[in-house]
Design a protein around this motif. Structure first.
Motif, PDB file in Angstrom:
ATOM      1  N   ARG A  95       1.827   2.536   2.612  1.00 38.70           N
ATOM      2  CA  ARG A  95       1.566   3.168   3.916  1.00 38.70           C
ATOM      3  C   ARG A  95       2.359   2.425   5.001  1.00 38.70           C
ATOM      4  O   ARG A  95       2.722   1.268   4.818  1.00 38.70           O
TER       5      ARG A  95
ATOM      6  N   ASP B 210      -3.063   9.430   3.876  1.00 39.03           N
ATOM      7  CA  ASP B 210      -1.940   9.714   2.971  1.00 39.03           C
ATOM      8  C   ASP B 210      -1.400  11.126   3.177  1.00 39.03           C
ATOM      9  O   ASP B 210      -0.187  11.351   3.082  1.00 39.03           O
TER      10      ASP B 210
ATOM     11  N   VAL C  74      -3.801   3.055   7.811  1.00 43.54           N
ATOM     12  CA  VAL C  74      -5.267   3.027   7.847  1.00 43.54           C
ATOM     13  C   VAL C  74      -5.719   1.865   8.734  1.00 43.54           C
ATOM     14  O   VAL C  74      -5.266   0.736   8.573  1.00 43.54           O
TER      15      VAL C  74
ATOM     16  N   GLU D  63      -8.623   7.189   3.705  1.00 40.47           N
ATOM     17  CA  GLU D  63      -7.348   6.924   3.012  1.00 40.47           C
ATOM     18  C   GLU D  63      -6.675   8.234   2.592  1.00 40.47           C
ATOM     19  O   GLU D  63      -5.456   8.376   2.709  1.00 40.47           O
TER      20      GLU D  63
ATOM     21  N   SER E  28       0.827  -1.207   0.000  1.00 45.00           N
ATOM     22  CA  SER E  28       0.000   0.000   0.000  1.00 45.00           C
ATOM     23  C   SER E  28       0.862   1.258   0.000  1.00 45.00           C
ATOM     24  O   SER E  28       0.400   2.334  -0.318  1.00 45.00           O
TER      25      SER E  28
END
Ligand SMILES: Cc1cc2nc3c(=O)[nH]c(=O)nc-3n(C[C@H](O)[C@H](O)[C@H](O)COP(=O)(O)OP(=O)(O)OC[C@H]3O[C@@H](n4cnc5c(N)ncnc54)[C@H](O)[C@@H]3O)c2cc1C
Length: 317
Positions: A193, A221, A227, A217, A191
């Motif tokens: 993330r 970001d 998340v 999301e 992802s």
């Protein structure tokens, strides 16, 4: 002084925060060695030294990753026996717990899971019933195997680095003979993330999102955050179960936890109430999440989150 063995599985070229926590905890309990599965990268070896690890044990067989957990458990048990360890520490992941259980049988050791702290005498502490009670327990066997929840220890290097010795541990051949072999692997789409359990900031969404995780999301970001989600959201299939925070999901302890469209049920609180700052966005002013929130915004998340995202992006330039 107690001998403590920490199992670390495939760290790659850097150790995760949860591994550093295990090393810090191990050092507080005695002389620490690591049973490593995977390649020992130079940077990881240097970090072991900084964290006071005296020895790294490596398996004689290189194919432990071709199997499910049985050979890894046999390896951990053989490493503990070779070292004369009285405490074995593993992470609290489902795999960590399974390895602990299997190694515990081989070592005739008491196994304690979901540990949040360990006293110098080996007494383990657990937070149970969704965090409403703390319990203390101690294995009455010579060896105890403990799986430790992440985010409960502050990682701290040792005062002075330790020279590192590497030792090979013979993995019992019989442990692979009847073990389930992995026949294929599929790479999970990254992802980009941060990892949920290690993230400094988590933005989590619940049933209030009504199936649309977009606003969560986008805010995540903008903040460089992970998340998360309530079980209502993961059960509805709006997001993967990996994202679930709570009693039956992941425990997170970030600097900032933003909860959006989550009511704050006790099972959700169990996984996030140790966050340093909790911000809740909920359209119901009576929602229980506001009881634990440091900052509360009563409003529709579909209005609030995009405004926050736009403002953060503007300030970041
Ligand atoms: C054994 C067991 C284990 C469990 N484990 C977990 C767990 O690990 N994690 C977990 O989360 N739950 C867990 N649960 C479920 C838990 O009890 C709750 O049912 C769940 O957390 C509810 O999720 P939610 O807050 O998203 O949904 P709801 O309780 O339905 O809350 C939705 C919230 O969104 C708000 N809302 C709606 N629309 C908007 C909007 N447009 N803008 C702003 N706010 C809005 C509502 O006011 C409401 O407060 C477990 C339950 C059991 C029995």
């Amino acid at each position: 002084m107690a001998k403590v063995l920490v199992f670390i599985d495939n760290p790659g070229d850097s150790l995760k925060k949860s591994s550093l926590e295990l090393l810090t905890l191990g050092r507080s309990l005695g002389e620490t060695a690591v049973a490593l599965n995977g390649k020992l990268h130079d940077d990881v070896a240097a970090t072991f030294g900084e964290y006071g690890v005296g020895a790294v044990l490596l398996p004689s067989a290189e194919d432990l990753d071709d199997f499910l957990v049985a050979p890894k458990a046999a390896y951990v048990a053989a490493a503990a026996e070779q070292l004369g360890a009285t405490i074995v520490l593993l992470d609290n992941s489902p795999e960590g717990k399974e390895i602990a259980a299997r190694a515990g049988i081989r070592l005739n050791a008491g196994v304690i899971t979901d540990v949040v702290a360990v006293d110098a005498d080996g007494t383990a502490h657990k937070s149970v019933l969704a965090g409403s009670y703390n319990t203390a327990c101690k294995a009455s066997t010579a060896v105890s195997v403990l799986t430790v929840k992440a985010n409960n220890v502050v990682p701290e290097p040792a005062a002075a680095p330790t020279p590192l010795e590497t030792v090979t541990v013979e993995v019992p051949a019989a442990s692979t003979a009847a073990a389930a072999r992995i026949t294929a692997r599929e790479q999970k789409v990254a992802s980009g993330r941060p990892d949920l359990t290690d993230a400094r900031i988590v933005v989590a969404g619940g049933r209030g999102l009504d199936g649309d995780f977009g606003p969560v999301e986008e805010l995540a970001d903008a903040l460089g955050a992970a998340v998360g989600a309530s079980r209502a959201a993961t059960d509805a299939g709006w997001i993967s179960h990996d994202a679930q925070v709570g009693q039956t999901g992941k425990t997170v302890s970030p600097q900032l936890y933003i909860s959006a469209g989550i009511s704050g049920a006790i099972q959700q609180k169990a996984g996030m109430q140790t966050a340093k700052v909790i911000v809740a966005v909920n359209k119901d002013a009576e929602s229980p999440v506001f009881e634990i929130a440091d900052f509360g915004i009563v409003g529709d998340l579909f209005n609030v989150l995009p405004q926050a995202t736009a403002e953060i992006k503007k300030r970041k330039g």
